[in-house]
Structure formats: structure tokens, C-alpha cells
Write a protein that holds these residues in place. Sequence first.
Motif, PDB file in Angstrom:
ATOM      1  N   MET A  19       0.930  -1.154  -0.158  1.00  0.00           N
ATOM      2  CA  MET A  19       0.020  -0.047   0.004  1.00  0.00           C
ATOM      3  C   MET A  19       0.931   1.216  -0.008  1.00  0.00           C
ATOM      4  O   MET A  19       0.510   2.373  -0.807  1.00  0.00           O
ATOM      5  N   ALA A  20       1.760   1.296   0.715  1.00  0.00           N
ATOM      6  CA  ALA A  20       2.937   2.431   0.758  1.00  0.00           C
ATOM      7  C   ALA A  20       3.605   2.449  -0.817  1.00  0.00           C
ATOM      8  O   ALA A  20       3.655   3.888  -1.188  1.00  0.00           O
ATOM      9  N   ASN A  21       3.832   1.401  -1.519  1.00  0.00           N
ATOM     10  CA  ASN A  21       4.345   1.432  -2.670  1.00  0.00           C
ATOM     11  C   ASN A  21       3.394   2.063  -3.537  1.00  0.00           C
ATOM     12  O   ASN A  21       3.843   2.817  -4.583  1.00  0.00           O
ATOM     13  N   ALA A  22       2.128   1.653  -3.315  1.00  0.00           N
ATOM     14  CA  ALA A  22       1.196   2.270  -4.322  1.00  0.00           C
ATOM     15  C   ALA A  22       1.153   3.908  -4.152  1.00  0.00           C
ATOM     16  O   ALA A  22       1.082   4.486  -5.433  1.00  0.00           O
ATOM     17  N   ALA A  23       1.464   4.497  -3.256  1.00  0.00           N
ATOM     18  CA  ALA A  23       1.535   5.746  -3.137  1.00  0.00           C
ATOM     19  C   ALA A  23       2.782   6.256  -3.677  1.00  0.00           C
ATOM     20  O   ALA A  23       2.944   7.417  -4.395  1.00  0.00           O
ATOM     21  N   ILE A  24       3.938   5.803  -3.292  1.00  0.00           N
ATOM     22  CA  ILE A  24       5.332   6.015  -3.862  1.00  0.00           C
ATOM     23  C   ILE A  24       5.342   6.072  -5.394  1.00  0.00           C
ATOM     24  O   ILE A  24       5.986   6.920  -6.016  1.00  0.00           O
ATOM     25  N   PHE A  25       5.034   4.963  -5.750  1.00  0.00           N
ATOM     26  CA  PHE A  25       5.121   4.532  -7.331  1.00  0.00           C
ATOM     27  C   PHE A  25       3.641   5.239  -8.113  1.00  0.00           C
ATOM     28  O   PHE A  25       4.148   5.060  -9.370  1.00  0.00           O
ATOM     29  N   ASP A  26       2.890   5.865  -7.418  1.00  0.00           N
ATOM     30  CA  ASP A  26       1.718   6.482  -8.231  1.00  0.00           C
ATOM     31  C   ASP A  26       0.889   5.350  -9.171  1.00  0.00           C
ATOM     32  O   ASP A  26       0.848   5.573 -10.214  1.00  0.00           O
ATOM     33  N   ALA A  27       0.763   4.176  -8.457  1.00  0.00           N
ATOM     34  CA  ALA A  27       0.081   3.128  -9.283  1.00  0.00           C
ATOM     35  C   ALA A  27      -1.271   3.613  -9.856  1.00  0.00           C
ATOM     36  O   ALA A  27      -1.665   3.334 -10.685  1.00  0.00           O
ATOM     37  N   ALA A  28      -1.959   4.471  -8.949  1.00  0.00           N
ATOM     38  CA  ALA A  28      -3.259   5.097  -9.434  1.00  0.00           C
ATOM     39  C   ALA A  28      -3.238   5.713 -10.719  1.00  0.00           C
ATOM     40  O   ALA A  28      -4.344   5.801 -11.633  1.00  0.00           O
ATOM     41  N   ASN A  29      -2.077   6.181 -10.963  1.00  0.00           N
ATOM     42  CA  ASN A  29      -2.149   6.865 -12.488  1.00  0.00           C
ATOM     43  C   ASN A  29      -1.063   6.422 -13.293  1.00  0.00           C
ATOM     44  O   ASN A  29      -0.305   7.015 -14.064  1.00  0.00           O
ATOM     45  N   GLY A  30      -0.920   4.943 -13.413  1.00  0.00           N
ATOM     46  CA  GLY A  30      -0.043   4.360 -14.237  1.00  0.00           C
ATOM     47  C   GLY A  30       1.152   4.618 -14.128  1.00  0.00           C
ATOM     48  O   GLY A  30       2.168   4.669 -15.135  1.00  0.00           O
ATOM     49  N   TYR A  31       1.714   4.773 -12.923  1.00  0.00           N
ATOM     50  CA  TYR A  31       3.120   5.090 -12.561  1.00  0.00           C
ATOM     51  C   TYR A  31       3.852   6.122 -13.159  1.00  0.00           C
ATOM     52  O   TYR A  31       5.063   6.460 -13.017  1.00  0.00           O
TER      53      TYR A  31
END
Length: 377
Positions: free
Chosen positions: A303-315
Motif C-alpha cells: 500500500m505504501a508502494n502504491a503511493a510512492i510509485f503512483d500506481a493509481a496514475n499508471g506510475y
Amino acid sequence: MNDSPNEPQSDSQSNSQSNSLSDPSSGFNVRRHLQYGHVIPAHPLALTPSRTLDERHQRALTRYYVAAGAGGIAVGVHTTGFPIHDAKIGLYRPVLELAAETVATSLTADPRPFVKVAGLIGDTAQALREARIALALGYHCGLLSLGAWRDATDADILAHCRRVAEAIPLFGFYLQPAVGGRRLSHAFWREFAEIANVVAIKVAPFDRYATLDVVRALADAGRDDIALYTGNDDAIVPDLVTDIPVTSGGRAYTRHFVGGLLGQWAVWTSKAVTMLQAFQAWRAGGSTSLPASWLTRGAALTMANAAIFDAANGYRGCLPGILDVLRRQGLVRGTWTFDTHEQLSPGQADMLARLPVLYPELVDDDFVDAHRDTWLR
């Protein structure tokens, strides 16, 4: 099967597959070192506001990774920023050289094995040029990106890999399509595993089926000497704690990922080292049960990585996200990259600010605070 042998402090044996696999003068054997399993951060690039190399903060990052207990670094990879490979920018050799010099100085007082991995990109001619530079600077192997080969046939890609492997030990790289990679089949990896000078593979397709394809291919090829490193930043703990059933030559056994070469491990590195050491101790102890708390922490890390890598916006905000965590720790001055369009996505900064509160067990702010001034000297 135990694919994490105890790492020796010295090994002067030669390796017939490549003169650079073992350095008798230093006693360092890259294949054995990688098989032991290590935290290998993908090294970011510190820039000034005018987008020139910030040498002071770049050195501080390297010192941080050494002090945190990493077993190596990867430089010139996606996290560093592929633009440094552009001859017009002219930073490939300087950035690799700066990291190598800083590692050497940092390890003077307390020498230990440490692998330096150089990112290699482009067509065969470019990858070979970069391999020669890396070897001249003391790098031990090359992480070979296939981003320039997205439309090539498997046969052409494998010919490219074989040619580069003649020049430098290869750290294979399965990169997810969302950030420039392509789907590669079990058949591809089975043939790739026939290349004698492959020492490890970073498996980073962010796909469980594709991840298992690589593991099965190595078993089918009988290549237990190729170390498995996770690059799946969305599944770090599952990769590291799972024994994957495989069969080779009629023998059933298991393989597992021994370490990671990760952009996620460019931040909070000391906590990553502690985590990997805990997994190694668990395996060495012979216990069949893993504390459930580690699986919970693994979910928090994803979940932290999702924020750091910006997974919601295609990285799109991946590199600025990594840099922003480091900026908040005072290790870099800003989130600038050579691509001016590469910025934090709307709302990403607020998410990153909340991470230390949401997941304090993942964050190493206290460690950085205690040593930052020394690293920035």
C-alpha cells in the motif's frame, strides 16, 4: 532446496564462464554473493533545481545505502533515470564513477562484499559500450534493459543478450509492460537460462503468472546457480517468503527469491535490510511457520508502494515519488528529473506525507536523522 548458501567473506576460485565473475585480488565472487541474497537499492539521481548533477546529495544517497547494510547498488537503471544514457546529457560514466568511488571510500573502514550493478540499455552496440565503461569502473554485472527491443522477435532479443553476456555477467531483467517492458514467455526465459554468464534475474513483471514462468524456466534449464531477485515492488514479501514448487530432471524441490533489486528499496533501506535478514534467519532456523505479522507488514508495504510509485496514475509519478520520500528525509533537495513532465501527480504529495503516520514500522527516519549530516559532509 536451500538456494541461499552461506556467503563466504572470500572466494578466490576462478569461474570459467567469465573472468569478471571472480576477482582473485579482492576475493569477491559475484555469483556466490548474489546467491546469498541481498537488498540492492535501485539508485536514484539527485539533481539541482537547474537539473544538473547534485554531486553532494548523490554521494549522500550512496553512503546511506552502504550504511544501511545493503549488499549492493544498481546504478544507471530506471530509478536513476534512463536519460543519463543519452550522449547529449553525458552523465552515464560520471554517475557510475561517482557511485563506485563513494562505495569504495565508504567501505574502507569496514570492508565487506558489495556488488555494483550497472544498468545497460539500447541496441547491442550501445549496451556493449556501456558494459565496457561499467567494467572499467569496477562494476560486477549489468542489468540489461530490453526496453529498446519491445517490437523485436524473441530470437533477436536472445541474440542480443548472448552478445552482451560475452562482455559482462548479466543480471537479467523482466520489466513490466506499464513502464516500458514487454511480455516474455516461459520459452523465452528457458532459452535465456542457457546463457552461461547469467548470474541473476530481476523478475519485475508485476504479474504472478509471469513471475512463476521465470522460476519454472530456470528449473527446467537446471540453473540453480542463477539467483532470483524480486523486482515486484507490489509483492515484495510474498516473493521473499514463498517456496515455489518446481521440477527438474525428475526431481521435485522448491526455489525462492533470495533478495530484491528494487526501486522501493531506494527508500527506507535500513528497514528493508532488517526485513530480509529476518526472512533469512527464519529460513535458516528451519521453522515451517512464518509469523503472520510479516504478511501484514507485506500488505502495508504494498500500500505504501502504491503511493510512492503512483500506481493509481499508471506510475507517472514513480520517480518523483521516490525522490519526494528522500527529500522529506533531507537526502535530496527536490524531485527533479531530466523529464520536465515527470512530476508528482495531484494528491500524491499528501499521500506521501501520511506514510510515516500510517506505516511507522516501514520508515527509517530515525536512522537517517542520526547519520544524514555525516553522509552530506
